[in-house]
Design an enzyme around this catalytic site. Structure first.
Site, PDB file in Angstrom:
ATOM      1  N   SER A 128       0.832  -1.202   0.000  1.00  0.00           N
ATOM      2  CA  SER A 128       0.000   0.000   0.000  1.00  0.00           C
ATOM      3  C   SER A 128       0.872   1.260   0.000  1.00  0.00           C
ATOM      4  CB  SER A 128      -0.943  -0.047   1.208  1.00  0.00           C
ATOM      5  OG  SER A 128      -1.939   0.934   1.135  1.00  0.00           O
TER       6      SER A 128
ATOM      7  N   HIS B 270      -2.470  -1.382  -4.301  1.00  0.00           N
ATOM      8  CA  HIS B 270      -3.928  -1.436  -4.436  1.00  0.00           C
ATOM      9  C   HIS B 270      -4.487  -0.025  -4.383  1.00  0.00           C
ATOM     10  CE1 HIS B 270      -4.568  -1.868   0.241  1.00  0.00           C
ATOM     11  NE2 HIS B 270      -3.905  -0.786  -0.087  1.00  0.00           N
TER      12      HIS B 270
END
EC number: 3.4.21.92
Length: 205
Positions: free
Chosen positions: A109, A134
């Site tokens: 992330s 993501h």
């Protein structure tokens, strides 16, 4: 004393101490302070405001010590708060020293963005590390109008993060958008091909 304070005290007992002998006698450091002398910063665990503030402070300190010498950030993080991660990212770009990034374990992330934001050519990964990218995760409760405001904001944040990831990896925006629709895990070799890192470090040379 709160449970949080007790947890901090418990963890502090686990931090190794290093003893150095000098002409003035012996001096002890916690291991992280000793490594900071070598311009090494550790970004571990969840990225929140407290963690980000510590990382930013260390970078600013090292810049003040020597603005021409590289800084090394070792990363093992599942990601965290976007605004906290962006404060680290922006400081990396703001300061004068080149920032080398090294993934040990995982960079997921926001941690993946910090990893790939290191100096081009000096973004590293250990062989068995993994990287995950993501789209941002958000949730908000409240009035319908407030929910709409926050929904629009997270879409803007998503677009900004995709643009930054595309810039650092040289992937197209469309590719980034497609790959970040769901959690996208990459091995060290895949991360090189994707443009997230430059080199896999198997041993010191």
């Amino acid at each position: 004393m709160t449970l949080y304070d007790k947890e901090i005290n418990k963890n502090s007992l686990l931090i190794p101490m290093v003893i150095e002998k000098t002409s003035y006698g012996e001096r002890s450091y916690d291991i992280y302070s000793r490594l900071l002398k070598e311009r090494i910063i550790f970004l571990t665990g969840t990225i929140d405001d407290n963690t980000a503030n510590l990382i930013v402070a260390q970078m600013l300190f090292l810049e003040a010590e020597n603005a021409k010498q590289d800084i090394y950030i070792y990363i093992n993080s599942p990601g965290g708060v976007i605004t906290a991660g962006m404060s680290i990212y922006d400081t990396m770009k703001f300061i004068k020293p080149n920032v080398n990034t090294i993934c040990i374990g995982q960079a997921c992330s926001m941690a993946a963005l910090i990893l790939t934001a290191g100096k081009k050519g000096y973004r590293y990964c250990l062989p068995n590390s993994r990287i995950m990218i993501h789209q941002p995760i958000g949730g908000y409760n409240g009035q319908a109008s407030d929910i709409e405001i926050h929904a629009k904001e997270i879409i803007k944040v998503k677009r900004k993060l995709n643009e930054l990831m595309a810039f650092h990896t040289s992937q197209s925006i469309n590719t980034i958008e497609k790959d970040t629709e769901r959690d996208c895990f990459l091995s060290a070799n895949q991360a090189i091909k994707y443009g997230l890192i430059d080199t896999i470090l198997s041993y010191r040379t």
